[in-house]
Design a protein around this motif. Structure first.
Motif, PDB file in Angstrom:
ATOM      1  N   ALA A 163       3.677  16.668  16.510  1.00 55.42           N
ATOM      2  CA  ALA A 163       4.203  18.000  15.997  1.00 55.42           C
ATOM      3  C   ALA A 163       5.442  17.607  15.519  1.00 55.42           C
ATOM      4  O   ALA A 163       6.019  18.174  14.636  1.00 55.42           O
ATOM      5  CB  ALA A 163       4.278  18.872  17.332  1.00 55.42           C
ATOM      6  N   VAL A 164       6.557  16.674  16.279  1.00 56.60           N
ATOM      7  CA  VAL A 164       7.920  16.497  15.805  1.00 56.60           C
ATOM      8  C   VAL A 164       7.695  15.799  14.494  1.00 56.60           C
ATOM      9  O   VAL A 164       8.621  15.834  13.481  1.00 56.60           O
ATOM     10  CB  VAL A 164       8.578  15.517  16.993  1.00 56.60           C
ATOM     11  CG1 VAL A 164       9.759  14.959  16.495  1.00 56.60           C
ATOM     12  CG2 VAL A 164       8.754  16.408  18.097  1.00 56.60           C
ATOM     13  N   MET A 165       6.777  14.680  14.304  1.00 52.08           N
ATOM     14  CA  MET A 165       6.667  14.104  13.120  1.00 52.08           C
ATOM     15  C   MET A 165       6.311  14.983  11.967  1.00 52.08           C
ATOM     16  O   MET A 165       6.931  14.906  10.935  1.00 52.08           O
ATOM     17  CB  MET A 165       5.248  13.021  13.204  1.00 52.08           C
ATOM     18  CG  MET A 165       5.810  11.862  14.074  1.00 52.08           C
ATOM     19  SD  MET A 165       4.150  10.779  14.238  1.00 52.08           S
ATOM     20  CE  MET A 165       3.849  10.009  12.743  1.00 52.08           C
ATOM     21  N   VAL A 187       6.687   6.846   8.087  1.00 47.80           N
ATOM     22  CA  VAL A 187       6.492   7.628   9.066  1.00 47.80           C
ATOM     23  C   VAL A 187       5.213   8.573   8.390  1.00 47.80           C
ATOM     24  O   VAL A 187       4.221   8.886   9.197  1.00 47.80           O
ATOM     25  CB  VAL A 187       7.436   8.516   9.459  1.00 47.80           C
ATOM     26  CG1 VAL A 187       6.968   9.665  10.489  1.00 47.80           C
ATOM     27  CG2 VAL A 187       8.400   7.799  10.467  1.00 47.80           C
ATOM     28  N   ARG A 188       5.273   8.978   7.237  1.00 43.47           N
ATOM     29  CA  ARG A 188       4.337   9.659   6.582  1.00 43.47           C
ATOM     30  C   ARG A 188       2.987   8.949   6.421  1.00 43.47           C
ATOM     31  O   ARG A 188       2.089   9.583   6.444  1.00 43.47           O
ATOM     32  CB  ARG A 188       4.688  10.198   5.163  1.00 43.47           C
ATOM     33  CG  ARG A 188       4.031  11.056   4.441  1.00 43.47           C
ATOM     34  CD  ARG A 188       4.663  11.502   3.146  1.00 43.47           C
ATOM     35  NE  ARG A 188       5.995  12.052   3.157  1.00 43.47           N
ATOM     36  CZ  ARG A 188       5.822  13.419   3.307  1.00 43.47           C
ATOM     37  NH1 ARG A 188       5.083  14.004   3.738  1.00 43.47           N
ATOM     38  NH2 ARG A 188       7.253  13.900   3.616  1.00 43.47           N
ATOM     39  N   PHE A 189       3.112   7.564   6.066  1.00 45.40           N
ATOM     40  CA  PHE A 189       1.728   7.091   6.022  1.00 45.40           C
ATOM     41  C   PHE A 189       1.242   6.981   7.422  1.00 45.40           C
ATOM     42  O   PHE A 189      -0.114   6.947   7.608  1.00 45.40           O
ATOM     43  CB  PHE A 189       2.381   5.123   5.683  1.00 45.40           C
ATOM     44  CG  PHE A 189       1.028   4.434   5.363  1.00 45.40           C
ATOM     45  CD1 PHE A 189       0.468   4.508   4.208  1.00 45.40           C
ATOM     46  CD2 PHE A 189       0.688   3.573   6.364  1.00 45.40           C
ATOM     47  CE1 PHE A 189      -0.492   3.740   3.888  1.00 45.40           C
ATOM     48  CE2 PHE A 189      -0.248   2.583   5.896  1.00 45.40           C
ATOM     49  CZ  PHE A 189      -0.847   2.714   4.854  1.00 45.40           C
ATOM     50  N   LEU A 190       1.889   6.637   8.485  1.00 44.23           N
ATOM     51  CA  LEU A 190       1.314   6.779   9.788  1.00 44.23           C
ATOM     52  C   LEU A 190       0.900   7.953  10.153  1.00 44.23           C
ATOM     53  O   LEU A 190      -0.470   8.141  10.743  1.00 44.23           O
ATOM     54  CB  LEU A 190       2.580   6.332  10.821  1.00 44.23           C
ATOM     55  CG  LEU A 190       2.892   4.936  10.777  1.00 44.23           C
ATOM     56  CD1 LEU A 190       4.252   4.600  11.677  1.00 44.23           C
ATOM     57  CD2 LEU A 190       1.973   4.055  11.173  1.00 44.23           C
ATOM     58  N   LEU A 191       1.526   9.118   9.794  1.00 39.02           N
ATOM     59  CA  LEU A 191       0.929  10.524  10.076  1.00 39.02           C
ATOM     60  C   LEU A 191      -0.546  10.862   9.329  1.00 39.02           C
ATOM     61  O   LEU A 191      -1.348  11.216   9.875  1.00 39.02           O
ATOM     62  CB  LEU A 191       1.728  11.340   9.440  1.00 39.02           C
ATOM     63  CG  LEU A 191       1.464  12.881   9.897  1.00 39.02           C
ATOM     64  CD1 LEU A 191       1.311  13.476  11.440  1.00 39.02           C
ATOM     65  CD2 LEU A 191       2.376  13.966   9.430  1.00 39.02           C
ATOM     66  N   ILE A 216      10.735   7.084  16.939  1.00 36.56           N
ATOM     67  CA  ILE A 216       9.132   7.670  16.668  1.00 36.56           C
ATOM     68  C   ILE A 216       8.300   6.081  16.260  1.00 36.56           C
ATOM     69  O   ILE A 216       7.270   5.699  16.869  1.00 36.56           O
ATOM     70  CB  ILE A 216       8.907   8.575  15.701  1.00 36.56           C
ATOM     71  CG1 ILE A 216       9.434   9.885  16.104  1.00 36.56           C
ATOM     72  CG2 ILE A 216       7.531   8.303  15.065  1.00 36.56           C
ATOM     73  CD1 ILE A 216       9.401  11.134  15.057  1.00 36.56           C
ATOM     74  N   LEU A 217       9.108   5.469  15.499  1.00 38.79           N
ATOM     75  CA  LEU A 217       8.462   3.996  15.253  1.00 38.79           C
ATOM     76  C   LEU A 217       8.491   3.113  16.211  1.00 38.79           C
ATOM     77  O   LEU A 217       7.417   2.250  16.044  1.00 38.79           O
ATOM     78  CB  LEU A 217       9.186   3.562  13.867  1.00 38.79           C
ATOM     79  CG  LEU A 217       9.076   4.166  12.661  1.00 38.79           C
ATOM     80  CD1 LEU A 217       9.936   3.860  11.526  1.00 38.79           C
ATOM     81  CD2 LEU A 217       7.633   4.326  11.971  1.00 38.79           C
ATOM     82  N   LYS A 218       9.214   3.181  17.086  1.00 41.46           N
ATOM     83  CA  LYS A 218       9.315   2.284  18.303  1.00 41.46           C
ATOM     84  C   LYS A 218       8.028   2.451  19.042  1.00 41.46           C
ATOM     85  O   LYS A 218       7.491   1.720  19.560  1.00 41.46           O
ATOM     86  CB  LYS A 218      10.411   2.527  19.015  1.00 41.46           C
ATOM     87  CG  LYS A 218      10.819   1.467  20.203  1.00 41.46           C
ATOM     88  CD  LYS A 218      12.055   1.702  20.840  1.00 41.46           C
ATOM     89  CE  LYS A 218      13.132   1.381  19.971  1.00 41.46           C
ATOM     90  NZ  LYS A 218      14.523   1.714  20.563  1.00 41.46           N
ATOM     91  N   VAL A 219       7.730   3.760  19.028  1.00 50.34           N
ATOM     92  CA  VAL A 219       6.230   4.025  19.850  1.00 50.34           C
ATOM     93  C   VAL A 219       5.247   3.390  19.251  1.00 50.34           C
ATOM     94  O   VAL A 219       4.351   2.623  20.120  1.00 50.34           O
ATOM     95  CB  VAL A 219       6.146   5.437  19.816  1.00 50.34           C
ATOM     96  CG1 VAL A 219       4.703   5.806  20.277  1.00 50.34           C
ATOM     97  CG2 VAL A 219       7.070   6.450  20.689  1.00 50.34           C
ATOM     98  N   ASP A 269       0.738  -1.116  -0.023  1.00 50.44           N
ATOM     99  CA  ASP A 269      -0.074   0.072   0.130  1.00 50.44           C
ATOM    100  C   ASP A 269       0.836   1.067   0.035  1.00 50.44           C
ATOM    101  O   ASP A 269       0.429   2.298  -0.404  1.00 50.44           O
ATOM    102  CB  ASP A 269      -0.737   0.038   1.235  1.00 50.44           C
ATOM    103  CG  ASP A 269      -2.142  -1.095   1.223  1.00 50.44           C
ATOM    104  OD1 ASP A 269      -2.239  -1.713   0.225  1.00 50.44           O
ATOM    105  OD2 ASP A 269      -2.599  -1.200   2.162  1.00 50.44           O
ATOM    106  N   LEU A 270       2.075   1.379   0.584  1.00 49.56           N
ATOM    107  CA  LEU A 270       3.106   2.403   0.473  1.00 49.56           C
ATOM    108  C   LEU A 270       3.727   2.695  -0.693  1.00 49.56           C
ATOM    109  O   LEU A 270       4.300   3.827  -0.786  1.00 49.56           O
ATOM    110  CB  LEU A 270       4.051   2.063   1.881  1.00 49.56           C
ATOM    111  CG  LEU A 270       3.668   2.373   3.294  1.00 49.56           C
ATOM    112  CD1 LEU A 270       2.690   1.395   3.652  1.00 49.56           C
ATOM    113  CD2 LEU A 270       4.727   2.340   4.263  1.00 49.56           C
TER     114      LEU A 270
END
Length: 392
Positions: free
Chosen positions: A350-352, A174-178, A381-384, A12-13
């Motif tokens: 905000a950091v993302m 990270v963009r996909f998660l955001l 961030i991904l670890k979260v 999907d990404l």
């Protein structure tokens, strides 16, 4: 809901991403530089078709052709600076096989099948992968001419074993998660301090120290997807020596690294190109060190840059995107004048947004007086999000 979202297919990404172009593992460093300039990308993928697979991660094999790694301008710059023989004879260094730049890069590139989950992709990244190579699924199968199929010397080829691939970066994930951040509520609103993702293991150099003293740190920052903080005597952040900024330069910036201080190097590689006084300082110090071949490389780069400048379009000039005509290398919008910072009380989301907006994989964490607290990386961030999956 968060767990099911992380179970999405990694394919999907890849939607809308171009097919991955490549160079063969038998290519030279000069070939890699040429490919980087043609593509405009930060990295070029290196593929092996039939050669010994000593660079492969155990989970990387797909048929007879595999992506064995990636090479970027920072790899080239570190290689040029790394050994005295390369500084004395840069022309010979550029004829070196690109495979020599892949040593120590094991696991930075991983292959995944299209049906692999987003969670599997995150796990690969947390294990150290920078790029994930994924076959592009298409209902229309295009078969290249048999003679060209899997041809190791086929520069820029997008076909391997009759398939095309895309590659995903940490930024893509990270963009996909955001884009679906609400699925993970309320975690994204928590502060980075509360989430304990501020990495205090930072690399620093004093403003007046020789830039060459952090050559090993430049390589490390590339591997760890971090940056090097340039600080004053009070450990306050003045700027950075970033692999993202160096990636916008050309191979001749190696001359600046071995001759300038950290502070001067920041100015040399900053947006718009180096001040003429620093260019002359580098040339003078190269002459003092009797590095005439490196000086010639700088002069050749200057001619190339002037040529690029003369061919710059009127539209680029109107937008302020014209290439510099100085001997610093090529123009790139990735160059910037200051480090990207946040504070311990900044929220995760905000950091993302900050990191994605500036196309970097990290954000510096500072106090109000700019004293360094640490750094937040995409991996942190991904670890979260990985922990969220483990809690449900």
């Amino acid at each position: 809901m968060a767990v099911s979202f992380l179970g999405a297919d990694v394919s999907d990404l890849c939607l809308g991403k171009p097919a991955l172009r490549s160079i063969p593992v038998a290519a030279t460093v000069a070939d890699a530089i040429a490919a980087l300039r043609r593509s405009g990308e930060a990295y070029v993928s290196v593929w092996s078709c039939g050669e010994p697979q000593q660079h492969l991660h155990s989970n990387s094999a797909i048929g007879g052709c595999q992506c064995v790694g990636k090479v970027g301008m920072v790899d080239v710059i570190c290689f040029m600076c790394g050994e005295e023989k390369n500084l004395n004879s840069p022309a010979s260094a550029l004829r070196t096989p690109v495979s020599d730049l892949l040593h120590g890069a094991k696991g930075l590139v991983r292959h995944l099948e299209p049906q692999s989950s987003l969670l599997e992709a995150i796990d690969c990244i947390l294990e150290g992968a920078h790029n994930l190579v994924v076959p592009i699924e298409s209902h229309i199968r295009i078969t290249p001419r048999k003679k060209q199929l899997n041809k190791p010397s086929s520069f820029g080829s997008t076909f391997h074993n009759g398939r095309e691939f895309c590659w995903l970066t940490q930024e893509d994930v990270v963009r996909f998660l955001l884009n679906s951040i609400g699925v993970f509520s309320p975690i994204p609103a928590f502060t980075i301090e509360a989430l304990n993702i501020i990495d205090t293991n930072v690399m620093t150099i004093h403003f007046d120290d020789p830039a060459s003293s952090v050559l090993d740190s430049i390589s490390r920052s590339l591997t760890e997807q971090k940056s090097i903080a340039v600080v004053d005597e009070y450990n306050k952040l003045l700027g950075e020596i970033s692999p993202y900024t160096l990636a916008s330069c050309d191979e001749s910036v190696a001359a600046a690294i071995i001759t300038l201080s950290a502070g001067d190097l920041m100015a040399y590689i900053d947006y718009g190109g180096p001040p003429e006084d620093l260019v002359q300082l580098v040339k003078a110090r190269l002459e003092e060190k009797n590095l005439t071949a490196m000086l010639e490389l700088m002069l050749e780069s200057s001619v190339s840059s002037l040529s690029s400048y003369s061919s710059c379009s009127e539209e680029e000039e109107e937008l302020g995107l014209s290439r510099t005509g100085s001997s610093s290398g090529r123009y790139s919008p990735a160059r910037r004048s200051e480090a990207i910072v946040c504070h311990p009380w900044s929220s995760l989301v905000a950091v993302m947004v900050q990191a994605l907006a500036h196309r970097v994989s990290y954000v510096w964490v500072v106090e109000e007086d700019y004293s360094i607290v640490g750094i937040v990386t995409f991996a942190g961030i991904l670890k979260v999000f990985r922990n969220i999956a483990g809690m449900r």
